[in-house]
Every structure is written in structure tokens, then in C-alpha cells.
Design a protein around this motif. Structure first.
Motif, mmCIF file in Angstrom:
data_model
loop_
_atom_site.group_PDB
_atom_site.id
_atom_site.type_symbol
_atom_site.label_atom_id
_atom_site.label_comp_id
_atom_site.label_asym_id
_atom_site.label_seq_id
_atom_site.Cartn_x
_atom_site.Cartn_y
_atom_site.Cartn_z
ATOM 1 N N SER A 100 0.820 -1.276 -0.007
ATOM 2 C CA SER A 100 -0.102 -0.001 -0.039
ATOM 3 C C SER A 100 1.091 0.968 0.083
ATOM 4 C CB SER A 100 -0.894 -0.071 1.290
ATOM 5 O OG SER A 100 -0.262 -0.028 2.380
ATOM 6 N N SER A 101 2.104 1.205 -0.116
ATOM 7 C CA SER A 101 2.958 2.374 -0.220
ATOM 8 C C SER A 101 2.693 3.322 -1.378
ATOM 9 C CB SER A 101 4.446 1.875 -0.319
ATOM 10 O OG SER A 101 4.582 1.273 -1.563
ATOM 11 N N ILE A 102 3.241 4.384 -1.264
ATOM 12 C CA ILE A 102 2.919 5.355 -2.235
ATOM 13 C C ILE A 102 3.750 4.983 -3.570
ATOM 14 C CG2 ILE A 102 3.016 7.933 -2.849
ATOM 15 C CD1 ILE A 102 0.953 7.034 -0.858
ATOM 16 N N GLY A 103 4.873 4.691 -3.357
ATOM 17 C CA GLY A 103 5.772 4.261 -4.456
ATOM 18 C C GLY A 103 5.002 3.151 -5.416
ATOM 19 N N ALA A 104 4.324 2.131 -4.731
ATOM 20 C CA ALA A 104 3.575 0.986 -5.393
ATOM 21 C C ALA A 104 2.345 1.781 -6.047
ATOM 22 C CB ALA A 104 3.094 0.026 -4.426
ATOM 23 N N GLN A 105 1.772 2.743 -5.500
ATOM 24 C CA GLN A 105 0.634 3.315 -6.106
ATOM 25 C C GLN A 105 0.970 4.104 -7.201
ATOM 26 O OE1 GLN A 105 -2.241 5.236 -3.322
ATOM 27 N NE2 GLN A 105 -1.110 4.298 -1.658
ATOM 28 N N ILE A 106 1.933 4.821 -6.947
ATOM 29 C CA ILE A 106 2.449 5.459 -8.314
ATOM 30 C C ILE A 106 2.786 4.628 -9.301
ATOM 31 C CG2 ILE A 106 4.381 7.060 -9.081
ATOM 32 C CD1 ILE A 106 4.551 8.376 -6.186
ATOM 33 N N GLN A 107 3.597 3.598 -9.217
ATOM 34 C CA GLN A 107 3.919 2.492 -10.453
ATOM 35 C C GLN A 107 2.510 2.173 -11.058
ATOM 36 O OE1 GLN A 107 6.585 2.183 -11.774
ATOM 37 N NE2 GLN A 107 8.267 2.624 -10.107
ATOM 38 N N ILE A 108 1.697 1.543 -10.215
ATOM 39 C CA ILE A 108 0.388 1.062 -10.814
ATOM 40 C C ILE A 108 -0.300 2.202 -11.610
ATOM 41 C CG2 ILE A 108 -1.915 0.211 -10.139
ATOM 42 C CD1 ILE A 108 -0.516 -1.131 -7.845
ATOM 43 N N ALA A 109 -0.592 3.438 -11.131
ATOM 44 C CA ALA A 109 -1.024 4.400 -11.746
ATOM 45 C C ALA A 109 -0.516 4.738 -12.991
ATOM 46 C CB ALA A 109 -1.090 5.939 -10.955
ATOM 47 N N LEU A 110 0.675 4.810 -13.174
ATOM 48 C CA LEU A 110 1.652 5.137 -14.456
ATOM 49 C C LEU A 110 1.777 4.106 -15.575
ATOM 50 C CD1 LEU A 110 4.749 7.284 -12.932
ATOM 51 C CD2 LEU A 110 2.571 8.012 -14.018
ATOM 52 N N GLN A 111 1.570 2.872 -14.849
ATOM 53 C CA GLN A 111 1.722 1.690 -15.954
ATOM 54 C C GLN A 111 0.409 1.493 -16.733
ATOM 55 O OE1 GLN A 111 2.718 -1.426 -13.372
ATOM 56 N NE2 GLN A 111 4.754 -0.888 -13.045
ATOM 57 N N ARG A 112 -0.602 2.087 -16.246
ATOM 58 C CA ARG A 112 -2.011 2.007 -17.034
ATOM 59 C C ARG A 112 -1.852 2.693 -18.139
ATOM 60 N NH1 ARG A 112 -5.394 4.460 -12.332
ATOM 61 N NH2 ARG A 112 -6.961 4.871 -14.213
ATOM 62 N N VAL A 113 -2.489 2.443 -19.493
ATOM 63 C CA VAL A 113 -2.416 3.095 -20.510
ATOM 64 C C VAL A 113 -2.898 4.427 -20.446
ATOM 65 C CG1 VAL A 113 -3.252 2.899 -22.935
ATOM 66 C CG2 VAL A 113 -2.333 0.669 -21.828
ATOM 67 N N PHE A 114 -2.522 5.563 -21.020
ATOM 68 C CA PHE A 114 -2.957 6.745 -21.306
ATOM 69 C C PHE A 114 -3.402 6.807 -22.426
ATOM 70 C CE2 PHE A 114 0.091 7.235 -17.952
ATOM 71 C CZ PHE A 114 -0.572 8.111 -17.197
ATOM 72 N N VAL A 115 -5.046 7.101 -22.823
ATOM 73 C CA VAL A 115 -5.472 7.443 -24.026
ATOM 74 C C VAL A 115 -5.804 9.060 -24.280
ATOM 75 C CG1 VAL A 115 -7.727 7.002 -25.155
ATOM 76 C CG2 VAL A 115 -6.793 5.280 -23.767
ATOM 77 N N LEU A 116 -5.145 9.295 -25.362
ATOM 78 C CA LEU A 116 -5.018 10.726 -25.913
ATOM 79 C C LEU A 116 -5.561 10.935 -27.108
ATOM 80 C CD1 LEU A 116 -2.916 10.650 -23.409
ATOM 81 C CD2 LEU A 116 -1.831 12.635 -24.532
ATOM 82 N N GLY A 117 -7.041 11.253 -27.169
ATOM 83 C CA GLY A 117 -7.990 11.290 -28.400
ATOM 84 C C GLY A 117 -7.740 9.799 -29.101
ATOM 85 N N ASP A 118 -7.050 9.722 -30.235
ATOM 86 C CA ASP A 118 -7.046 8.346 -30.874
ATOM 87 C C ASP A 118 -5.716 7.740 -30.780
ATOM 88 O OD1 ASP A 118 -5.617 10.302 -32.308
ATOM 89 O OD2 ASP A 118 -6.500 10.032 -34.213
ATOM 90 N N ARG A 119 -4.930 8.144 -29.624
ATOM 91 C CA ARG A 119 -3.628 7.917 -29.459
ATOM 92 C C ARG A 119 -3.614 6.953 -28.102
ATOM 93 N NH1 ARG A 119 -2.580 12.947 -30.990
ATOM 94 N NH2 ARG A 119 -1.450 13.166 -32.971
ATOM 95 N N THR A 120 -3.065 5.843 -28.253
ATOM 96 C CA THR A 120 -2.754 4.927 -26.852
ATOM 97 C C THR A 120 -1.342 4.904 -26.586
ATOM 98 O OG1 THR A 120 -4.914 3.535 -27.343
ATOM 99 C CG2 THR A 120 -3.226 2.790 -25.834
ATOM 100 N N ILE A 121 -1.153 5.614 -25.617
ATOM 101 C CA ILE A 121 0.371 5.689 -24.959
ATOM 102 C C ILE A 121 0.735 4.842 -23.634
ATOM 103 C CG2 ILE A 121 2.118 7.317 -24.372
ATOM 104 C CD1 ILE A 121 0.578 9.392 -26.068
ATOM 105 N N GLU A 122 1.909 4.208 -23.880
ATOM 106 C CA GLU A 122 2.208 3.447 -22.590
ATOM 107 C C GLU A 122 3.477 3.916 -22.077
ATOM 108 O OE1 GLU A 122 2.080 -0.918 -23.169
ATOM 109 O OE2 GLU A 122 0.244 -0.682 -24.171
ATOM 110 N N ILE A 123 3.611 4.376 -20.888
ATOM 111 C CA ILE A 123 4.767 4.679 -20.240
ATOM 112 C C ILE A 123 5.087 4.099 -18.907
ATOM 113 C CG2 ILE A 123 4.776 6.979 -21.313
ATOM 114 C CD1 ILE A 123 3.587 8.295 -18.952
ATOM 115 N N GLY A 124 5.844 4.379 -18.164
ATOM 116 C CA GLY A 124 6.212 4.079 -16.885
ATOM 117 C C GLY A 124 6.741 5.154 -15.958
#
Length: 725
Positions: free
Chosen positions: A396-420
Motif C-alpha cells: 500500500s506504499s505510495i511508491g507502489a501506487q505511483i507505479q500502478i497508476a503510471l503503468q496503466r495505458v493513457f488514451v489521448l484522443g485516438d492515441r494509446t500511449i504506454e509509459i512508466g
């Protein structure tokens, strides 16, 4: 009785008059106090805004000087520049190509001058044209004072950057001696040339400063203007050169004028006057508070995301530390660096990059606890601060929450972007926070997270400081070795698969520090890349290897190239100059590159590879099979050879599918007409299998370990040697 009635009336009249007088006096006093209060509020508001604007103007001057100083430092304390300046036949052309010609349209300076040890002009250009050799005619005698200051400045001092009055107006000017980036006490500093950069404060520059630092009506004048705010621009001797002048915004006065009509109307009736006066006072104070609140918010928050900025985060951390006095709590600082963000900017532009930054900010705000302080520090760097218990559960650490949040796909218009994201964490007792030290530790932890492969969270440990000191010591030793041309080169033969005859050698860097310790390439190559020494190391290996290999006729020479070397625009020319100076045939040289640079900067990689191939140098793709290089990549870059990764060879002994994978890999290369080299061959069984699979060159301990140039010559090329294993 009538008398008593008269007396009573008089008393009543007197009382009424007295009450009226007291009321008038009290009213007048209240009016005076309120008027004075409004004047004070107005004056204070004006003073606060004037102080803000003056601080912004001072910040603008500091920013201009810092930017030019950094530009001069990068160009003056440059090993290549120092070497080129010492070549009398070519230095003028080199100076014009690298500095003088760029004055025509370079945004950071419009004037570039190089003078020799006698302060005689070597090259002087302004706006892309030669400006002659008599500098005092254009700059006045102050230029001589600046040159003297530059000669008195050491490489560890701040670059002297000041303002100067020229024949074309006022300019920001700085100077530094052209010298090696590493301090060398053996070099006579009296013989240094001086590099001078200047940038005239044109109306366009003033307009840009005005917009960037929110200073409306900014002008550059020879003297301060009465009734306006101003800051002075001084030269190297602290003499006044010019002034920045701008009108005061006077928000307090504007607020007062907005309510002046209400105040005059309220004066007609005492009660209405008092009520209106109170309302106006409240309204005025409220407006000033809102204005102050907006200014404070703007100063402490990031304009793009609305999150706290660095200064806002530091202020909140100090407040949180004060509020935690007497309590047992821990403050945790998380530094976040987005992985893959540069690729998004390069692929789709900064507009999409900014949109992604906003989405990341929203994602963090939605995911993290409400009491977490979230900030954007700049670029793709974020920070999160929490105050809580000493040992939260890892899940439940903040670091783990940050990693989970950033690993989810970002959808910008018709673009699907994966970062970390890479996260560095540091913590301390909340009631005794040293903000600077906490930031330093989180920054070190973040760099450790990125070094360990990115996409992970690393918490600071005391050992990191020890590691940092060790790395600093090793970097110093490596610099010493490179300065003394002390990198050694070993050579491992490549043999023809059919005949077993030597057909080439691979040059491998070896480092023995001055204290006798030997370090492996897996340690010192990353160290060289991180410390900016990889170009120097790579060229040193190339010079030594071509000098040795030119005597080994009929075989090729392979050298390994770091992705950072390939990104250097001067890399191709440096390679060609080196082999030309050594009299080495370019067709015998093979440059081995890994697929990492092809992915991170394909355009620069294509330019470098094309430049080398045009000169006859062959290009080999190293470690194929260990990453994600595609068929399109192989076709796009037109490799002359492919070197399959050692892991595919090891799989022959440990994996039942190893042979099939190896055959498929080699078949792919053969289909594209790319010859294949197998490395890591240690047994006859492995050699037989790769021969049957279609490899035409073999390399490994079965044939020879890396040896010195003398050993290689004795075994393969000396006529009297016995060529037996």
C-alpha cells in the motif's frame, strides 16, 4: 414651571447639539481612520506588486546572465575546442564554422569573438558578418576589462558575464579562456585564447523578457524614468550601463478607483455612508486578498498542470514539518521521472507531450491520498510528499501506487500511449525536516532507480552516499587514465566457419587504474557514458586499434560503439579523421552497434550509419536476439553483418528449443542477405551447430581469448610462429 420648561428645552437642545457634535466628531474620526486605512491598503498593495515586479526584473537579468554564462562555459571549457585552437592552419576556419557563422541566427548570442594570448582578434563576427579587429571601436574600453576578468577566472569560478554599451546599443557579454574541461596544472594558462559571446538587447529580446517574466511595458533606456520602476544593468566594473524601466501596475490604486464612486454616494447620508464605507472597505480588502491569493497561487503552482511547483512544494514541506512538531510522524518524499516520455515528444510533438503531462498529473491526483502533496518539478519530473507512519506496508506504499497508476495505458484522443515511471524515495522525521537534504537523498534514489532498469521504486539507503563517493573516485581515476592515454586494447579473433582461418579481430577496451586495479568493461563503459567520457574513451580505443591492425593485412577490425557516441554529430568525422591519420583502409573497419540507439534516436543513427557506409566502413548489428529489433529495422539501416547474441548459443546446451530459435534467427538474416557472426563459441559442438545453421564467422574462447596486439601478431602474423592452438 414655564421657566423649568425652557430650561429643560435648552438642556435638550444642548444635549442634542452635544450628541450631534459628538456624532459628527466620531463620524469624522471614523471617516479619517477609514480613509487612512484605504490609503494604506492601496499603498501596500502597490508596494507589494512593485516589489514583485522588481524581483521579476532582477530574476530576468540573472536568468540572461546565467544562460549566456552556461553557453560560454560549454563552448570554452571544451577539449575539442582547445585542441582546434592550437592548430594555426585550421583554427580560423574551425572558429568560423562552430561559433562565428552561428551568430547570424543563433538565439543565445549574436556576436562571437576569439582573441589570442595577446588579446589580438583571431575571429570577430556579429550577425554572421566579420566585424573587424578593433574591438574598442565597437565595445569601448570596457572590453579590455572584461578580457582581463576572463583571464583571472579559473575553471571552477563563475564565468564573468556583464552588460556593455556598444556601437549598436546595449548588450549582454561574457568571456572565458578556451581550455580543457579537465584542469591540467601543466598547461600554461597565459597562452589561452579567450572566447567572447555577446547578445544585444534588441526590442525583440526586451519583448521576450517582458512576456516571460510578466513585466508589462518593459523598456531599455540609458537612464531611470521618473515615475517608473527600474533596475540597473552594470558592466564588469559595476558601472551603470543602462536601465530596465517599466510602469507600476498599481493594483491597489485600481481597486480604490473601482469603489470611489460608491464612497462618494455613501457620503450623502450618514448611515448609508457608514454602511457603504464598511462595505467598500470589506470589498476592497477582499479584492486585495483575492489578488494576493492569485499571485501566491501562480508563484507556487505549475502553469500547465495546476500542481505545486518546486518552490510551492518546499514551502508546503516546511509548513508540514512545523505542524508535526511534537508528533511522531515520518515525511516521505517521492521523486518521479517518467520513462518513455522523450519518445512521446519525439514521435508526436510537444503539444501531445504537454497533454500527456496533464493526464499524468490528473492520474496522480485521482490515485494518491487527498492529503498527499503532489508537485510537478519541471519537464517530466514530479514529486509526491506524504506524512504518515514510519513503516507502511509495501503493497500500500505510495511508491507502489505511483507505479500502478503510471503503468496503466493513457488514451489521448485516438492515441494509446504506454509509459512508466522511476521513483526515488527518501524519508525523515516529519518534525525535523532538512528539506535540502531530503531532496538530495530522493534525487540520488531516483538515479539509482533509473540505473537499475527504470520502472521501479528505490528507497534511499545510507550506502548510496558511499556508492556515490566510490563512483566519483572511479570517475576521477578514469579521467586520469584517459588523460594519460592509458586505456588498453585487447583483441579477440574472428575465424571463418569453413576453414578456421582468422578473418578479423574485435577490439575490446581494457582498463587498469593507476593503483593497479583492473576494471571490467561492464563497469567502466557505463561509468564513461554517465560522466560524459565515452567519446574520449571510444576514440582512444579506435586510435590504438587501427594503429595495431594496419599491420595485420587481410583481416577486418571490429570496434564497439556506444549509443551515446553514435548520437554525437561529430562522431562520423572523428572516425574518418582517425583512420585517415593512421593510414587504415576504411573497408577493413567494421563498427558494431546495438539496437538501443536505433530505437532511441533512429534519425541520428541513420545519418551516422549512412556517413560511415559512404566512406566504406561496414556496420554490424551486435547482440541480435537479445532485444526487439524488427525486420523493418534490419532493412531500414542496411547492416553489412549481424552478430547473434551469446544467449542464443548458450541456449543450445540448456534449451530444447535452442536449436530451432538459432536456425530461425540465422535463416532470417540469410533471407535478408546479411552475413552472420556467432559469438560466445566455447565447444566444438556449438561450433558445429552454428556452422550447419549458416553462420560464416565464429568467435569465442574455443578459438582464442582476448589477447594483446603483440600476442596476436606472434600467433597469427609472424612468419616464424607455430600456428597451433
Amino acid at each position: 414651571m414655564p421657566q423649568m420648561s425652557f430650561t429643560a428645552v435648552r438642556r435638550q437642545q444642548f444635549s442634542a447639539a452635544l450628541i450631534a457634535l459628538v456624532f459628527i466628531l466620531v463620524t469624522a474620526l471614523l471617516a479619517a481612520l477609514i480613509t487612512r486605512s484605504i490609503q494604506t491598503i492601496t499603498t501596500t498593495a502597490n508596494a507589494i506588486d512593485d516589489a514583485r515586479a522588481t524581483a521579476a526584473a532582477d530574476g530576468a537579468l540573472h536568468s540572461l546572465r546565467k544562460q549566456l554564462g552556461a553557453t560560454i562555459r560549454d563552448n570554452a571549457y571544451w577539449d575539442d575546442a582547445y585542441q582546434q585552437i592550437r592548430k594555426p592552419d585550421t583554427k580560423v576556419a574551425w572558429i568560423i564554422e562552430n561559433w562565428a557563422s552561428t551568430t547570424a541566427d543563433y538565439p543565445l548570442y549574436d556576436t562571437a569573438i576569439v582573441v589570442d594570448a595577446e588579446n589580438k582578434v583571431v575571429v570577430a563576427y556579429r550577425d554572421g558578418e566579420d566585424m573587424g579587429s578593433d574591438l574598442p571601436v565597437f565595445f569601448g574600453s570596457t572590453i579590455n576589462e572584461l578580457l582581463l576578468a576572463a583571464r583571472l577566472t579559473s575553471i571552477t569560478d563563475a564565468i564573468p558575464v556583464h552588460f556593455i554599451r556598444t556601437a549598436r546599443g546595449t548588450a549582454l557579454i561574457g568571456a572565458a579562456t578556451i581550455q580543457p574541461s579537465v584542469i591540467d596544472d601543466t598547461v600554461d594558462q597565459r597562452g589561452f585564447h579567450i572566447l567572447v559571446f555577446a547578445k544585444h538587447l534588441t526590442p525583440e529580446v526586451i519583448s521576450e523578457v517582458s512576456g516571460t517574466f510578466a513585466i508589462k511595458g518593459l523598456s531599455l533606456d540609458s537612464a531611470p524614468h521618473t515615475g517608473k520602476l527600474s533596475v540597473v544593468l552594470t558592466d564588469v566594473s559595476r558601472r551603470n550601463v543602462a536601465y530596465f524601466n517599466w510602469p507600476s501596475e498599481q493594483p491597489g490604486t485600481k481597486s480604490y478607483l473601482a469603489v470611489k464612486g460608491l464612497l462618494h454616494s455613501a457620503a450623502l447620508i450618514l448611515v448609508m455612508f457608514l454602511c457603504a464605507l464598511g462595505a467598500v472597505g470589506f470589498f476592497t480588502v477582499s479584492r486585495l486578498r483575492i489578488s494576493e491569493s492569485k499571485a501566491t497561487f501562480k508563484a507556487e503552482h505549475d502553469a500547465l498542470t495546476g500542481l505545486l511547483n518546486r518552490s510551492g512544494l518546499i514551502e508546503r514541506m516546511k509548513q508540514a514539518s512545523s505542524n508535526a512538531r511534537g508528533e511522531f510522524a515520518v515525511m516521505r518524499l517521492h521523486f518521479i521521472d517518467l520513462d518513455g516520455f522523450k519518445g512521446v515528444n519525439d514521435a508526436w510533438g510537444h503539444a501531445v507531450g504537454d497533454e500527456l503531462i496533464v493526464c499524468v498529473a490528473d492520474r496522480l491526483s485521482e490515485t494518491l491520498p487527498q492529503n498527499a502533496l503532489i508537485a510537478r518539478l519541471g519537464g517530466d519530473e514530479f514529486a509526491v510528499v506524504t506524512v504518515g507512519t514510519a513503516t507502511p506496508a509495501p503493497a500500500s506504499s505510495i511508491g507502489a501506487q505511483i507505479q500502478i497508476a503510471l503503468q496503466r495505458v493513457f488514451v489521448l484522443g485516438d492515441r494509446t500511449i504506454e509509459i512508466g515511471g522511476s521513483v526515488g524515495v527518501a524519508f525523515t522525521e516529519a518534525s525535523a525536516v532538512d528539506v535540502g537534504e531530503l531532496i538530495r537523498r530522493a534525487d540520488i534514489a531516483l538515479y539509482r532507480a533509473k540505473d537499475l532498469g527504470r520502472g521501479i521504486t528505490v528507497e534511499f539507503e545510507d550506502a548510496f552516499d558511499v556508492d556515490t563517493k566510490v563512483q566519483d573516485r572511479l570517475e576521477h581515476l578514469l579521467r586520469q587514465t584517459l588523460a594519460g592515454n592509458g586505456i588498453d586494447v585487447a583483441y579477440q579473433p574472428l575465424v571463418e566457419a569453413g576453414s578456421g582461418a582468422i578473418c578479423g579481430v574485435e577490439a575490446l577496451a581494457r582498463w587498469q587504474a593507476p593503483d593497479g586495479t583492473c576494471y571490467g568493461p561492464d563497469m567502466f563503459i557505463p561509468l564513461a557514458e554517465k560522466s560524459g567520457l565515452i567519446d574520449l574513451l571510444g576514440m582512444q580505443v579506435l586510435r590504438k586499434s587501427v594503429a595495431a591492425a594496419r599491420h595485420w593485412q587481410g583481416i577486418s577490425l571490429s570496434i564497439n560503439v556506444s549509443p551515446l557516441q553514435l548520437k554525437n554529430p561529430a562522431f562520423v568525422q572523428n572516425v574518418l579523421d582517425t583512420i585517415t591519420d593512421a593510414g587504415f583502409d576504411a573497408h577493413r573497419l567494421c563498427v558494431e552497434v546495438t539496437e538501443g540507439v536505433l530505437i532511441s534516436d533512429p534519425e541520428q543513427a541513420q545519418r551516422a550509419i549512412s556517413g560511415l557506409k559512404q566512406a566504406g566502413v561496414k556496420i554490424s548489428l551486435d547482440d541480435f536476439g537479445s532485444g526487439y529489433a524488427s525486420i523493418g529495422t534490419l532493412r531500414q539501416f542496411g547492416f553489412d553483418r549481424m552478430k547473434i547474441d551469446r544467449s542464443l548459443i548458450l541456449a543450445l546446451d540448456n534449451d530444447t528449443n535452442g536449436g530451432a530459435v538459432l536456425n530461425a534467427t540465422i535463416a532470417l538474416a540469410n533471407a535478408l542477405n546479411i552475413p552472420v557472426t556467432a559469438e560466445g563459441i566455447e565447444t566444438e559442438e556449438q561450433a558445429t551447430l552454428v556452422r550447419l545453421s549458416g553462420c560464416d564467422e565464429l568467435q569465442g574462447y574455443l578459438f582464442s581469448k582476448p589477447v594483446t596486439a603483440a600476442q596476436l601478431s606472434a600467433f597469427y602474423f609472424d612468419r616464424n610462429s607455430t600456428k597451433t592452438a
